[in-house]
Structure formats: structure tokens, C-alpha cells
Design a protein around this motif. Structure first.
Motif, PDB file in Angstrom:
ATOM      1  N   UNK A   8      33.944  42.328  66.370  1.00  0.00           N
ATOM      2  CA  UNK A   8      33.224  41.055  66.373  1.00  0.00           C
ATOM      3  C   UNK A   8      33.163  40.445  64.989  1.00  0.00           C
ATOM      4  N   UNK A   9      33.302  41.252  63.950  1.00  0.00           N
ATOM      5  CA  UNK A   9      33.165  40.770  62.579  1.00  0.00           C
ATOM      6  C   UNK A   9      34.470  40.265  61.980  1.00  0.00           C
ATOM      7  N   UNK A  14      36.544  34.876  57.405  1.00  0.00           N
ATOM      8  CA  UNK A  14      37.154  33.551  57.414  1.00  0.00           C
ATOM      9  C   UNK A  14      36.084  32.466  57.302  1.00  0.00           C
ATOM     10  N   UNK A  15      35.027  32.606  58.080  1.00  0.00           N
ATOM     11  CA  UNK A  15      33.931  31.635  58.042  1.00  0.00           C
ATOM     12  C   UNK A  15      33.249  31.667  56.674  1.00  0.00           C
ATOM     13  N   UNK A  21      33.906  28.131  49.952  1.00  0.00           N
ATOM     14  CA  UNK A  21      34.847  27.181  49.344  1.00  0.00           C
ATOM     15  C   UNK A  21      34.341  25.750  49.399  1.00  0.00           C
ATOM     16  N   UNK A  22      33.795  25.364  50.536  1.00  0.00           N
ATOM     17  CA  UNK A  22      33.237  24.016  50.647  1.00  0.00           C
ATOM     18  C   UNK A  22      32.038  23.836  49.721  1.00  0.00           C
ATOM     19  N   UNK A  39      34.234  37.577  48.586  1.00  0.00           N
ATOM     20  CA  UNK A  39      34.563  37.063  49.918  1.00  0.00           C
ATOM     21  C   UNK A  39      36.067  37.139  50.175  1.00  0.00           C
ATOM     22  N   UNK A  40      36.868  36.821  49.167  1.00  0.00           N
ATOM     23  CA  UNK A  40      38.324  36.896  49.328  1.00  0.00           C
ATOM     24  C   UNK A  40      38.798  38.338  49.508  1.00  0.00           C
TER      25      UNK A  40
END
Length: 60
Positions: A8-9, A14-15, A21-22, A39-40
């Protein structure tokens, strides 16, 4: 058949990468560089792990 918690993870990194990034490039809130790097790295590990598990499941 129920999915395992780790399955599920797979979409979470990606999210997380997209959201960070945003936030970083639109200056919504300050994002430390180490958090973006973390995160990367988590995304890359998850990608490689999912590919390996699919290969093992398919090739057994």
C-alpha cells in the motif's frame, strides 16, 4: 486477496516527492534540501524494491 501494508505504501514516495517539489519550487513553505534528498532516496529504494519483488514473484 488483501494487500500487504508495504504494498500500500508504494505510491507514498511518489506523492511525497511531488508535494515536496511543488512546495519547494512554488515557495509555499521552506523545504530543507536534506528532506528533499531523503524523499528521493526513499522513492528510489521503493522503486528498486518493487521491481525486485515483481521479478522474484514472476521468475520463481
Amino acid at each position: 486477496m488483501s494487500k500487504k501494508p508495504i504494498e500500500r505504501l508504494y505510491g507514498l514516495p511518489f506523492v511525497l516527492i511531488i508535494a515536496l517539489g511543488l512546495a519547494k519550487y512554488l515557495d509555499l513553505f521552506p523545504v530543507p534540501s536534506w528532506l528533499m534528498a531523503l524523499a528521493l532516496v526513499v522513492g528510489a529504494i521503493t522503486f528498486v524494491l518493487s521491481a525486485y519483488l515483481q521479478k522474484v514473484k514472476k521468475g520463481s
